[in-house]
Design an enzyme around this catalytic site. Structure first.
Site, PDB file in Angstrom:
ATOM      1  N   TRP A 158      55.520  71.063  70.579  1.00  0.00           N
ATOM      2  CA  TRP A 158      55.887  69.920  71.431  1.00  0.00           C
ATOM      3  C   TRP A 158      55.556  68.609  70.727  1.00  0.00           C
ATOM      4  O   TRP A 158      56.337  67.660  70.760  1.00  0.00           O
ATOM      5  CB  TRP A 158      55.203  70.001  72.794  1.00  0.00           C
ATOM      6  CG  TRP A 158      55.604  71.210  73.565  1.00  0.00           C
ATOM      7  CD1 TRP A 158      54.781  72.212  73.990  1.00  0.00           C
ATOM      8  CD2 TRP A 158      56.931  71.578  74.001  1.00  0.00           C
ATOM      9  NE1 TRP A 158      55.506  73.174  74.653  1.00  0.00           N
ATOM     10  CE2 TRP A 158      56.820  72.807  74.674  1.00  0.00           C
ATOM     11  CE3 TRP A 158      58.182  70.991  73.878  1.00  0.00           C
ATOM     12  CZ2 TRP A 158      57.921  73.466  75.225  1.00  0.00           C
ATOM     13  CZ3 TRP A 158      59.287  71.643  74.423  1.00  0.00           C
ATOM     14  CH2 TRP A 158      59.153  72.862  75.079  1.00  0.00           C
ATOM     15  N   ASP A 165      51.245  63.266  76.053  1.00  0.00           N
ATOM     16  CA  ASP A 165      52.027  64.277  76.763  1.00  0.00           C
ATOM     17  C   ASP A 165      51.006  65.154  77.484  1.00  0.00           C
ATOM     18  O   ASP A 165      50.249  65.874  76.846  1.00  0.00           O
ATOM     19  CB  ASP A 165      52.846  65.082  75.741  1.00  0.00           C
ATOM     20  CG  ASP A 165      53.606  66.253  76.364  1.00  0.00           C
ATOM     21  OD1 ASP A 165      53.455  66.493  77.575  1.00  0.00           O
ATOM     22  OD2 ASP A 165      54.345  66.929  75.613  1.00  0.00           O
ATOM     23  N   LYS A 187      54.693  72.505  85.239  1.00  0.00           N
ATOM     24  CA  LYS A 187      53.552  73.327  84.844  1.00  0.00           C
ATOM     25  C   LYS A 187      52.450  73.294  85.905  1.00  0.00           C
ATOM     26  O   LYS A 187      51.817  74.291  86.168  1.00  0.00           O
ATOM     27  CB  LYS A 187      52.967  72.849  83.502  1.00  0.00           C
ATOM     28  CG  LYS A 187      54.006  72.639  82.391  1.00  0.00           C
ATOM     29  CD  LYS A 187      54.437  73.935  81.719  1.00  0.00           C
ATOM     30  CE  LYS A 187      55.721  73.809  80.900  1.00  0.00           C
ATOM     31  NZ  LYS A 187      55.677  72.854  79.810  1.00  0.00           N
TER      32      LYS A 187
HETATM   33  C1  LIG Z   1      56.733  72.434  78.694  1.00  0.00           C
HETATM   34  C2  LIG Z   1      56.285  71.334  77.833  1.00  0.00           C
HETATM   35  C3  LIG Z   1      57.170  70.344  77.363  1.00  0.00           C
HETATM   36  C4  LIG Z   1      58.650  70.395  77.626  1.00  0.00           C
HETATM   37  O1  LIG Z   1      58.928  69.993  78.904  1.00  0.00           O
HETATM   38  P1  LIG Z   1      60.421  69.863  79.447  1.00  0.00           P
HETATM   39  O2  LIG Z   1      60.189  69.290  80.798  1.00  0.00           O
HETATM   40  O3  LIG Z   1      60.998  71.242  79.455  1.00  0.00           O
HETATM   41  O4  LIG Z   1      61.181  68.963  78.545  1.00  0.00           O
HETATM   42  C5  LIG Z   1      56.658  69.330  76.603  1.00  0.00           C
HETATM   43  N1  LIG Z   1      55.341  69.251  76.313  1.00  0.00           N
HETATM   44  C6  LIG Z   1      54.474  70.176  76.740  1.00  0.00           C
HETATM   45  C7  LIG Z   1      53.019  70.044  76.403  1.00  0.00           C
HETATM   46  C8  LIG Z   1      54.910  71.244  77.513  1.00  0.00           C
HETATM   47  O5  LIG Z   1      54.042  72.178  77.949  1.00  0.00           O
END
Ligand SMILES: *Cc1c(COP(=O)(O)O)cnc(C)c1O
Length: 355
Positions: free
Chosen positions: A99, A166, A190
């Site tokens: 990511w 993030d 999540k």
């Molecule tokens: C799942 C995830 C993403 C991607 O998220 P999307 O909403 O599918 O674009 C990005 N960063 C992390 C840390 C993730 O766990």
């Protein structure tokens, strides 16, 4: 049979949150209409957004001068919106996994990108610690929880430039010092809501510092000015997010979420370390409380498929590791009850006795 949902995302939500959402799909606030068929500008939907924003601010102790946005596009669209809005000359990124790498890739189209450190050479099993962030970077981007590898930055770093994080997979699992960040974002699927909504916490006066033209929909200012209603926001996921936020508050807030996360993670890691058949993959000091990754010990490697079958028969769901790393991953987000973690531990112990 009871299912124990260890899915990495979309993932487990509190049962009552799902029930409240189901109820609102049938009848929103006694209006005789479904939440699926009302305008986002309806007078009884605005309070949903307002309360969700207020609870974000309250639960995370967000200081004055920050906005909370609910957008579409997922965390992946933020990978591009971040540099669009914040990168004038140079940005620094910590490469802790897929990511982080994807976020870095987008930034390269906007200016100079410095990878301050990377753990790629060790399949991202640890979080780099000795590195320097260039003092002239516009921002330093981190991924606080690496969902695929099970590593986590469990404290807010001290760096000399504004931080952007993030927090897709660990938001609301510990108190954070928001004042250290100019932006915190994540996909909600999540730890907060069903897929479809992205949360963004943004420091208002950090915007407006880049000289490029920013397309309207990709400009954070548009969404701040529009109160997340510039265009139609993801109404249903926002409704569910509100129910989750109320649930977190009722349970005792993020401190309590953190206490439970530590308790659950400690239980499962203790079993991984004790059980001769399994080994944890992340460096101990960087172990994630949210995504707990492990593999079969080398001498039991050929039993991987058998353990998967055994665990599945006992009701475990979603424990297969990410396709890029294999092994197992038990995601233990806020809504995961301790009892489910115990059920997985029981399963590992029974399997050990059989071999
Ligand atoms: C799942 C995830 C993403 C991607 O998220 P999307 O909403 O599918 O674009 C990005 N960063 C992390 C840390 C993730 O766990």
């Amino acid at each position: 049979m009871k299912k124990h949902n260890f899915n990495a995302g979309p993932s487990i939500l509190p049962r009552e949150v799902i029930e409240q959402t189901a109820q609102a799909v049938l009848d929103f606030n006694g209006s005789g209409l479904s939440v699926l068929e009302i305008s986002h500008r309806a007078k009884d939907f605005q309070p949903v957004v307002d309360e969700a924003v207020a609870l974000f601010k309250e639960l995370l102790n967000i200081p004055e001068g920050y906005s909370v946005l609910f957008l579409g596009g997922g965390a992946s669209l933020e990978f591009c919106m971040i540099p669009y809005n914040f990168l004038e000359k140079k940005a620094a990124y910590l490469n802790t996994g897929v990511w982080a790498k994807k976020a870095m890739k987008e930034a390269k189209g906007f200016g100079e990108v410095v990878e301050v450190a990377s753990s790629a050479e060790a399949t991202y099993t640890y979080i780099p610690k000795d590195y320097e962030v260039p003092a002239d970077a516009d921002y330093f981007h981190i991924t606080t929880n690496n969902t695929i590898y099970g590593t986590e930055l469990k404290e807010d770093l001290d760096v000399n430039v504004p931080m952007i994080a993030d927090m897709s997979s660990d938001i609301f699992s510990r108190p954070i010092d928001v004042s250290k960040y100019v932006c915190i974002y994540g996909g909600a699927q999540k730890n907060l809501a069903p897929a479809g909504v992205t949360f963004v916490i943004i420091k208002n006066d950090a915007l407006g510092k880049v000289s490029r033209y920013i397309p309207t929909m990709l400009n954070y200012q548009t969404h701040i000015d529009g109160g997340s209603m510039f265009n139609t926001p993801p109404v249903l996921p926002i409704y569910t997010a509100l129910q989750t936020l109320r649930w977190i508050k009722a349970q005792g807030g993020v401190k309590e979420m953190e206490r439970r996360a530590i308790e659950k993670a400690d239980m499962l890691y203790a079993e991984i370390d004790r059980n001769k058949m399994f080994v944890g993959t992340a460096a101990k000091e960087d172990r994630s409380r949210m995504n707990i990754c492990f593999v079969m010990a080398p001498e039991y490697k050929e039993l991987e498929a058998e353990f998967m079958k055994f665990a599945t028969e006992k009701g475990m769901v979603g424990i297969k590791g990410h396709r890029s790393v294999g092994g197992f991953r038990a995601s233990c987000y806020n809504a995961m009850p301790k009892e489910s973690v115990q059920a997985l531990i029981d399963c590992m112990q029974e399997f050990e006795k059989l071999h």
